[in-house]
Write a protein that holds these residues in place. Structure first.
Motif, short mmCIF file in Angstrom:
data_model
loop_
_atom_site.label_atom_id
_atom_site.label_comp_id
_atom_site.label_asym_id
_atom_site.label_seq_id
_atom_site.Cartn_x
_atom_site.Cartn_y
_atom_site.Cartn_z
N TYR A 123 1.14 -0.93 0.02
CA TYR A 123 -0.23 -0.33 -0.46
C TYR A 123 0.78 1.62 0.21
O TYR A 123 0.40 2.25 -0.29
N PHE A 124 2.42 1.22 0.56
CA PHE A 124 2.74 2.09 0.17
C PHE A 124 3.89 1.99 -0.64
O PHE A 124 4.40 1.45 -1.56
N GLU A 125 5.04 2.97 -0.05
CA GLU A 125 6.47 2.41 -0.91
C GLU A 125 6.94 1.08 -1.23
O GLU A 125 6.94 0.13 -0.78
N CYS A 126 7.53 0.46 -2.46
CA CYS A 126 7.73 -0.53 -2.42
C CYS A 126 9.01 -0.44 -1.56
O CYS A 126 9.95 0.32 -1.35
N PRO A 127 9.74 -1.52 -1.12
CA PRO A 127 10.73 -1.97 -0.47
C PRO A 127 12.40 -1.43 -1.54
O PRO A 127 12.33 -1.44 -2.92
N TRP A 128 13.42 -1.33 -0.94
CA TRP A 128 14.43 -0.74 -1.18
C TRP A 128 15.22 -1.51 -2.18
O TRP A 128 15.08 -1.01 -3.69
N LEU A 129 14.77 -2.65 -2.71
CA LEU A 129 15.91 -3.63 -3.36
C LEU A 129 14.29 -3.66 -4.25
O LEU A 129 14.47 -4.98 -5.25
N SER A 130 13.78 -3.29 -4.81
CA SER A 130 12.10 -3.58 -4.96
C SER A 130 11.42 -2.12 -6.45
O SER A 130 12.22 -1.11 -6.04
N ILE A 131 11.09 -2.19 -6.84
CA ILE A 131 10.88 -1.60 -8.63
C ILE A 131 9.18 -1.62 -8.26
O ILE A 131 8.49 -2.61 -8.48
N SER A 132 8.50 -0.60 -8.55
CA SER A 132 7.32 -0.70 -8.53
C SER A 132 6.79 -0.51 -10.36
O SER A 132 7.23 -0.12 -11.19
N VAL A 133 5.85 -1.85 -10.39
CA VAL A 133 5.19 -2.82 -11.97
C VAL A 133 4.16 -2.55 -12.87
O VAL A 133 4.05 -2.15 -14.01
N SER A 134 3.02 -1.86 -11.50
CA SER A 134 1.95 -1.72 -11.86
C SER A 134 0.58 -1.54 -10.41
O SER A 134 1.91 -0.94 -10.00
N THR A 135 0.01 -1.60 -10.69
CA THR A 135 -0.82 -1.40 -9.38
C THR A 135 -2.08 -2.56 -8.98
O THR A 135 -1.62 -3.84 -9.18
N CYS A 136 -2.28 -2.65 -7.75
CA CYS A 136 -3.27 -3.43 -7.03
C CYS A 136 -4.19 -3.49 -6.19
O CYS A 136 -4.14 -2.13 -6.45
N TYR A 137 -5.36 -3.77 -6.42
CA TYR A 137 -6.62 -3.57 -5.34
C TYR A 137 -7.22 -2.14 -6.22
O TYR A 137 -7.09 -1.26 -5.78
N LYS A 138 -7.71 -2.19 -7.09
CA LYS A 138 -8.22 -1.26 -7.93
C LYS A 138 -7.44 -0.34 -8.21
O LYS A 138 -7.84 1.01 -8.34
N GLY A 139 -5.69 -0.46 -7.91
CA GLY A 139 -4.65 0.98 -7.75
C GLY A 139 -4.64 1.84 -6.80
O GLY A 139 -3.84 3.43 -7.21
N LYS A 140 -5.17 1.30 -5.51
CA LYS A 140 -5.12 1.80 -4.46
C LYS A 140 -3.76 1.01 -3.85
O LYS A 140 -3.12 1.86 -2.68
N ALA A 141 -3.04 -0.04 -4.69
CA ALA A 141 -1.80 0.11 -3.87
C ALA A 141 -0.55 -0.29 -5.60
O ALA A 141 -1.46 -0.19 -6.20
N LYS A 142 0.23 -0.70 -4.79
CA LYS A 142 2.07 -0.24 -6.28
C LYS A 142 2.26 -2.09 -6.18
O LYS A 142 2.06 -2.84 -4.79
N CYS A 143 2.15 -3.06 -7.07
CA CYS A 143 2.92 -4.22 -7.09
C CYS A 143 4.40 -4.01 -7.40
O CYS A 143 4.90 -3.18 -8.12
N CYS A 144 4.85 -4.24 -6.51
CA CYS A 144 6.75 -4.47 -6.63
C CYS A 144 7.20 -5.40 -6.93
O CYS A 144 6.75 -6.67 -6.52
N GLN A 145 8.34 -5.70 -7.60
CA GLN A 145 9.37 -6.59 -7.84
C GLN A 145 10.49 -6.30 -7.61
O GLN A 145 11.28 -5.29 -7.93
N LYS A 146 11.43 -7.39 -7.51
CA LYS A 146 12.42 -7.54 -6.33
C LYS A 146 13.51 -7.02 -8.48
O LYS A 146 13.65 -7.54 -9.79
N ARG A 147 14.54 -6.10 -8.01
CA ARG A 147 15.33 -6.00 -9.14
C ARG A 147 16.31 -6.91 -8.69
O ARG A 147 17.01 -6.77 -10.38
#
Length: 63
Positions: free
Chosen positions: A38-62
């Protein structure tokens, strides 16, 4: 009394459980083995899309 409290607890957990794959964007994120935040992605992750109808960020490991 203890049994009724336990049954009430079990019933409330059953009724209010959160299904992570309820939305289409969330399901795509989970299928690709990414994580929703729901907040920022962790340090070694990047945001690739959204979740929960745009309320959260989908984060992928770098790495």
């Amino acid at each position: 009394m203890k049994i009724s409290c336990f049954l009430l607890l079990v019933l409330s957990l059953y009724l209010f459980q959160v299904n992570q794959a309820t939305d289409q964007d969330t399901a795509k994120c989970v299928q690709k083995k990414n994580v929703c935040y729901y907040f920022e992605c962790p340090w070694l992750s990047i945001s690739v899309s959204t979740c929960y109808k745009g309320k959260a960020k989908c984060c992928q490991k770098r790495y």
